[in-house]
Each structure stands twice: as C-alpha cells, then as structure tokens.
Design a protein around this motif. Structure first.
Motif, PDB file in Angstrom:
ATOM      1  N   TRP A 127       0.855  -1.293   0.333  1.00  0.00           N
ATOM      2  CA  TRP A 127       0.015   0.002  -0.026  1.00  0.00           C
ATOM      3  C   TRP A 127       0.954   1.050   0.360  1.00  0.00           C
ATOM      4  O   TRP A 127       0.812   1.896  -0.737  1.00  0.00           O
ATOM      5  CB  TRP A 127      -0.495  -0.142   1.515  1.00  0.00           C
ATOM      6  N   ALA A 128       1.882   1.372   0.599  1.00  0.00           N
ATOM      7  CA  ALA A 128       2.804   2.573   1.003  1.00  0.00           C
ATOM      8  C   ALA A 128       4.059   2.652  -0.419  1.00  0.00           C
ATOM      9  O   ALA A 128       3.498   3.665  -0.538  1.00  0.00           O
ATOM     10  CB  ALA A 128       3.535   2.208   2.064  1.00  0.00           C
TER      11      ALA A 128
ATOM     12  N   GLY B 139      -5.036 -10.930  -3.846  1.00  0.00           N
ATOM     13  CA  GLY B 139      -5.612 -10.333  -2.674  1.00  0.00           C
ATOM     14  C   GLY B 139      -6.725  -9.451  -2.411  1.00  0.00           C
ATOM     15  O   GLY B 139      -8.015  -9.161  -1.755  1.00  0.00           O
ATOM     16  N   PHE B 140      -5.784  -8.741  -2.124  1.00  0.00           N
ATOM     17  CA  PHE B 140      -5.923  -7.500  -1.328  1.00  0.00           C
ATOM     18  C   PHE B 140      -6.382  -5.902  -2.241  1.00  0.00           C
ATOM     19  O   PHE B 140      -7.472  -5.139  -1.360  1.00  0.00           O
ATOM     20  CB  PHE B 140      -4.492  -6.893  -0.334  1.00  0.00           C
ATOM     21  N   PHE B 141      -6.715  -6.355  -3.051  1.00  0.00           N
ATOM     22  CA  PHE B 141      -7.343  -5.003  -4.272  1.00  0.00           C
ATOM     23  C   PHE B 141      -8.083  -6.063  -5.101  1.00  0.00           C
ATOM     24  O   PHE B 141      -7.646  -6.833  -5.352  1.00  0.00           O
ATOM     25  CB  PHE B 141      -6.325  -5.036  -5.212  1.00  0.00           C
ATOM     26  N   PRO B 142      -9.170  -5.446  -5.104  1.00  0.00           N
ATOM     27  CA  PRO B 142     -10.064  -6.729  -6.289  1.00  0.00           C
ATOM     28  C   PRO B 142      -9.564  -7.240  -8.020  1.00  0.00           C
ATOM     29  O   PRO B 142      -8.645  -6.300  -8.268  1.00  0.00           O
ATOM     30  CB  PRO B 142     -11.397  -5.698  -7.543  1.00  0.00           C
TER      31      PRO B 142
ATOM     32  N   ALA C 101      -4.314  -1.147   7.591  1.00  0.00           N
ATOM     33  CA  ALA C 101      -4.405  -2.363   8.849  1.00  0.00           C
ATOM     34  C   ALA C 101      -6.384  -2.499   8.427  1.00  0.00           C
ATOM     35  O   ALA C 101      -6.052  -3.884   8.969  1.00  0.00           O
ATOM     36  CB  ALA C 101      -4.049  -2.106   9.785  1.00  0.00           C
ATOM     37  N   PRO C 102      -7.346  -2.012   9.061  1.00  0.00           N
ATOM     38  CA  PRO C 102      -8.510  -2.051   8.706  1.00  0.00           C
ATOM     39  C   PRO C 102      -8.755  -3.086   7.862  1.00  0.00           C
ATOM     40  O   PRO C 102      -9.611  -3.317   8.197  1.00  0.00           O
ATOM     41  CB  PRO C 102      -9.337  -1.357   9.385  1.00  0.00           C
ATOM     42  N   VAL C 103      -8.389  -2.654   6.386  1.00  0.00           N
ATOM     43  CA  VAL C 103      -8.797  -2.872   5.197  1.00  0.00           C
ATOM     44  C   VAL C 103      -8.308  -4.694   4.634  1.00  0.00           C
ATOM     45  O   VAL C 103      -8.811  -5.192   4.437  1.00  0.00           O
ATOM     46  CB  VAL C 103      -7.879  -1.813   4.317  1.00  0.00           C
ATOM     47  N   ALA C 104      -7.458  -4.530   5.912  1.00  0.00           N
ATOM     48  CA  ALA C 104      -6.165  -5.962   5.385  1.00  0.00           C
ATOM     49  C   ALA C 104      -6.981  -7.087   6.231  1.00  0.00           C
ATOM     50  O   ALA C 104      -7.541  -8.361   6.209  1.00  0.00           O
ATOM     51  CB  ALA C 104      -4.593  -6.523   5.764  1.00  0.00           C
ATOM     52  N   ALA C 105      -8.034  -6.734   6.963  1.00  0.00           N
ATOM     53  CA  ALA C 105      -8.566  -7.447   8.535  1.00  0.00           C
ATOM     54  C   ALA C 105      -9.909  -7.518   7.821  1.00  0.00           C
ATOM     55  O   ALA C 105     -10.141  -8.658   7.637  1.00  0.00           O
ATOM     56  CB  ALA C 105      -8.302  -6.346  10.074  1.00  0.00           C
ATOM     57  N   LEU C 106     -10.508  -7.108   7.336  1.00  0.00           N
ATOM     58  CA  LEU C 106     -11.900  -6.908   6.887  1.00  0.00           C
ATOM     59  C   LEU C 106     -11.395  -8.017   5.283  1.00  0.00           C
ATOM     60  O   LEU C 106     -12.402  -8.883   5.056  1.00  0.00           O
ATOM     61  CB  LEU C 106     -12.320  -5.411   6.032  1.00  0.00           C
TER      62      LEU C 106
END
Length: 550
Positions: free
Chosen positions: A93-94, A330-333, A443-448
């Motif tokens: 992300w960074a 898998g963290f972006f569509p 971080a919360p995006v990863a958790a979701l």
C-alpha cells in the motif's frame, strides 16, 4: 524506462546504467536545487551527498531481493514474500501511494514551468504571493495528467520506443543549463553571504534531504533493481549500474545546485533577506530570465515537458504494476489486474491510479514543493522493507539463488533501516503524522479482507506486522515531540529526536527480522521459487507491457 519481455534478454551493463540515469532525471532537477537552497542555503550541497548515500544503501538491499525475485513492480510484493499477507499489504500500500503520487507531481512540475512563458494566461497558473497553483493551474495539471494517461492507455509501446531519445535529451538539458548559468557569471560570495554556508543550521540540511526532492530525485534507482535480474551478469551488473547511475546523477545534481547557488544575483539575495526569501516559481527558467539568457529559458521550457513526460511514461506503467501486484495477493479486487489483450496495459489499474492522481491534485497538490514532501515521506516508508527482507530471506531461504549478494549484510541492513527511520523523522511533523495515518489505513482494510476470506485467526495473521505498526506510531510520536526545526513541539530539541530514532531503530529492525522468520515457520508466507516469481511471458507484436519500470 519501459521494456517488454523480449527486450530484456541479456541486458548490457551500459543499457542498465542508462535506464537508471533516464529514471533519475524527472522533475527533481527542475525544482530540487531551488527548493533545497531555500531550506538549507549553500549547505544544500551536503543534502545531495547525504541523499545519495541513503538511496545507495537502500538500493543495494533491494538489489539482492530484486535479483532473486525479479518480479515486475516487485517492491509491492517483497513484504508479502518475507512476512506474509498483512505486512505485504501494508508495505505494498505504501509503495503504491509513493509510486502513484509520482504521476500528478510531474504534471505539476510542467505547469509551474509554464509561468516562465510570455503568455498572459501562463502567468496566472501560479499565485505570485503564495507560489501555489491557482484554479487555472490546477486545471492545467489535470489536463496534462489526463493527456499522458490517455497516451499510455492506448500506446505504451510507442512511448517505450521513444525512451532512448528522451533519456539523451533529459541528460543534455541540465548539463547545458549548468554551463550557461556558470558562464554568465558565478558569484562565489553567495556561498558565505547571508548567514554563511549553513545559515539555517544543519538540521535544515537533514530536512532538505526528504522535503526538497532529494530522495524524490534519486528514486529512479528502482528501475535498475527491477531490471537487474535480466542483465547478462546480474551479480556484477546490478551493483555497478547502481553505483554508476547514482554517482553520475550525484555529479549532475551537485553541478545544478552549485550553478543555482552561484548564479543568483547577489542583489536579489540581499533584497530577499537570504535564501529563504528567494522563492522562484520556475527556479532555473526564472533565474535564466533574470540573467537575460533567453535561449536557456526556451530550452528549459522545453525540458520542463520532456523530463517529466519521459519519467511519467514509466510512472504510469509502474503504478499500474503496483495495483496489479496488490490485486494478485487478493487485497485489491482481482479485476484490477486484468490486462488488455491487444494493448497489454492493465486498464482497470490505470483507471484507479487516474482517480488517485485527481484526488491528490485537488487536495494536497497545490505546488511541486508541497507534494514532493509528502511523496518523499511515502517513499521512505516504502523503502523500509528492503533491508528487512534481506535479513529474513537470508535466514529462511539460504538456498535461494542470489545473482547479487549484499556484502556485510549483517551490519549494513540494520544501519540502512536506521538511516531510513531517521529520514522519515527528517520529513518533519505534521507530514510524518499524515503519511503514518495514510499508511495505517491499510491495517483495518487488511483485517476486513482476511475476515471476508474466512480467516478468523486475525491476531495470528497480524503477528508479523505489529513491528511495522508500532514503528510508525513511535516515529510519528517522536516527530510530534521533536525539535521546532523538524516541525515538532520542541520537547526533544536539537539532535535529541534524531538520536532517539537512530538508537531505537535497530530494535525495530531485529524485531521485524524475527517476526519474518516466525511467519515462515508458521506457514504464513507463500514465497514462490524464483522461477515462478518472475514469469516472463512471450512478447508479441501487440504486447506493449512494460515488464519493469519505475
């Protein structure tokens, strides 16, 4: 620099050095010298040396990982390979933020240099009082961003073929500008007038490293790392090309800085009350205009388009690669990773990056200098995983073929990480706080995302990433309490803040390495073998995909 798979086979050392040089000379040379002089005075020369040493250390650590896993856009994946999905997403992300931010900043650079044109409408692109883009200036930057984006959207291959010519032009223009400015009159008294060589103290020099485009300027080293694995002899080519590109870049940037410092008319320096008052919209073009060097002004106006446009060819493609890598984890569509069958471009990823560019332009992108500080801080965060990945993979994958091995890695890796931590602190508060929040949003995006995948042991997944979260919070806290010269509340005055960051950084480094080793032991990582990590698709006449870029 963009190269298709078919063009990467047996890359020569000279070609690799040219790739690095071509990527290093974007808009950084247009504004870096003027901005650094305004912050640090003549001592800005030292900032360039510190910056190249820092980037050199970072580049060498990435060279080892990049030659072992020559993945296109791999800087967005190395955290995943060393620590697993959560840290991989945080660092990816960074990296994406830092890379995607390069697209609008180059358009802003071209817009600001338009103010040196003789047309009335061009003069209104930047507010003369605040030196920020006006509404029309922002609109022009948006138009330039969209124009380049559309060109890459339809014809990356055409621009890739033109890159060699662009590189030669980008190299020639700053050299000619230096010769012309020095030849017009060089005032050695400028280096000691108005407060001496370091009129604003050495803390200002450190600040200039990250807030005035020094780190930004040398970020082109990524092109050498990304393409080094395809060289004829990677073990020799990567370090030599990195040293060659960075050394030549340093020589030219020092020459530009010295030429700027010595060419400013002494009466202008005195009338401005020192270097902080010398604030030019288009530093070299405005200075050439004051010296009646009209042909230099014309050349710089031309260069203000060639240099940013040449770099942005790679930036647009590289930002798309970052999105593609995050989509593949898998963290972006996953739809964002779709590649057009004819043009070879990841068009959904490019749409996302265009939207991000527009948001930056409409919010923080009021000037090149304003956005350069934020981009540089994001870049520093994206560099953190390099030396850590070396430390982790040396312990967990000792059998991994490494065309290039970082010498004395046990010493250089923690030192490099500490240097990066200090550079983040030098970015100044509140920029450090802003970029920390922007990074930790992941971080919360990863958790979701993990929860939606059916993963219920989130604490186990987050275990390898706690060091990163703690490090960013700690650095932002010290930055807020640091000296006034670094934007803090002066609870830790002078060098105390820097010393505290430098002393505690090795603690975070060894915590990070241990977390990575444990992640491998617990099966949280899924590092592919090198052959799978760097697929090389067959190039076809319509395949214009840039397999590595910066």
């Amino acid at each position: 620099m963009d190269m298709s798979a078919g063009e990467r086979k047996g890359l020569s050392l000279f070609a690799l050095i040219m790739i690095g040089i071509g990527s290093i000379f974007g808009s950084g040379w247009l504004f870096g010298a003027g901005s650094a002089a305004q912050v640090a005075g003549p001592a800005a020369l030292v900032a360039w040396v510190i910056g190249v040493v820092f980037i050199g250390l970072i580049a060498m650590s990435y060279a080892e990982v990049g030659s072992a896993y020559p993945i296109p856009g791999g800087m967005a994946r190395y955290g995943h390979l060393s620590h697993g999905p959560v840290l991989g997403f945080l660092t990816g992300w960074a990296v994406w933020i830092a890379t995607a931010s390069l697209v609008p900043i180059e358009s802003i650079a071209a817009t600001q240099y338009m103010t040196s044109w003789s047309f009335g409408w061009a003069k209104g692109l930047v507010d003369p009082a605040t030196h920020q883009l006006t509404l029309s200036g922002t609109a022009m930057s948006l138009v330039l961003t969209l124009a380049l984006w559309l060109t890459c959207f339809w014809s990356v291959q055409l621009l890739a073929r033109a890159n060699t010519v662009l590189t030669l032009v980008k190299f020639a223009i700053p050299v000619l500008a230096v010769l012309a400015l020095v030849g017009s009159g060089f005032h050695t008294s400028n280096f000691t007038a108005q407060g001496g060589f370091a009129p604003y103290g050495w803390s200002a020099v450190l600040t200039a490293v990250t807030t005035c485009g020094v780190v930004f300027a040398f970020n082109g080293f990524q092109a050498v790392v990304n393409l080094g694995g395809a060289a004829k002899n990677p073990g020799r080519a990567i370090p030599v090309a990195l040293v060659g590109a960075l050394a030549l870049g340093l020589v030219i940037y020092l020459a530009l800085q010295a030429a700027y410092l010595g060419s400013v008319p002494p009466e202008l320096l005195a009338r401005s009350g020192g270097w902080q008052g010398v604030n030019l919209n288009s530093p070299f073009a405005d200075l050439a205009g004051l010296l009646m060097l009209h042909w230099v002004v014309t050349m710089l106006q031309f260069g203000a388009f060639i240099s940013p446009a040449g770099s942005n060819i790679a930036n647009v493609a590289s930002a798309a690669y970052m999105v593609t890598n995050l989509a593949e984890t898998g963290f972006f569509p996953r739809k964002l990773a779709a590649v057009h069958p004819r043009y070879g471009t990841a068009r959904p990823a490019m749409w996302l990056n265009l939207g991000f560019s527009v948001v930056l332009l409409l919010t923080v992108g009021r000037s090149w200098q304003a956005l350069a500080g934020v981009v540089s801080a994001a870049m520093v965060i994206s560099y953190l995983i390099g030396p850590i990945a070396v430390g982790v993979l040396r312990r967990t994958r000792p059998e991994l073929p490494r065309p290039f091995r970082l010498p004395a890695a046990g010493v250089l890796c923690p030192v490099t990480f500490a240097f990066a931590a200090c550079a983040l602190y030098w970015s100044k508060w509140p920029e450090t706080g802003k970029i920390t929040v922007l990074t930790l949003v992941a971080a919360p995006v990863a958790a979701l995302v993990l929860w939606r995948r059916g993963e219920r042991r989130l604490l186990r997944q987050f275990a390898p990433a706690w060091w990163m979260i703690a490090f960013l919070v700690w650095t932002a806290t010290v930055s807020a309490l640091g000296g006034e010269e670094f934007g803090g509340r002066d609870v830790l005055p002078g060098v105390l803040g820097t010393a505290l960051i430098a002393v505690t950084a090795p603690v975070f480094y060894f915590w990070a390495v241990r977390s990575g080793v444990q992640a491998h032991e617990r099966g949280l990582t899924s590092a592919p073998p090198p052959a799978e990590a760097a697929p090389t698709p067959t190039a076809t006449p319509d395949d214009a995909r840039p397999m590595a870029s910066v």
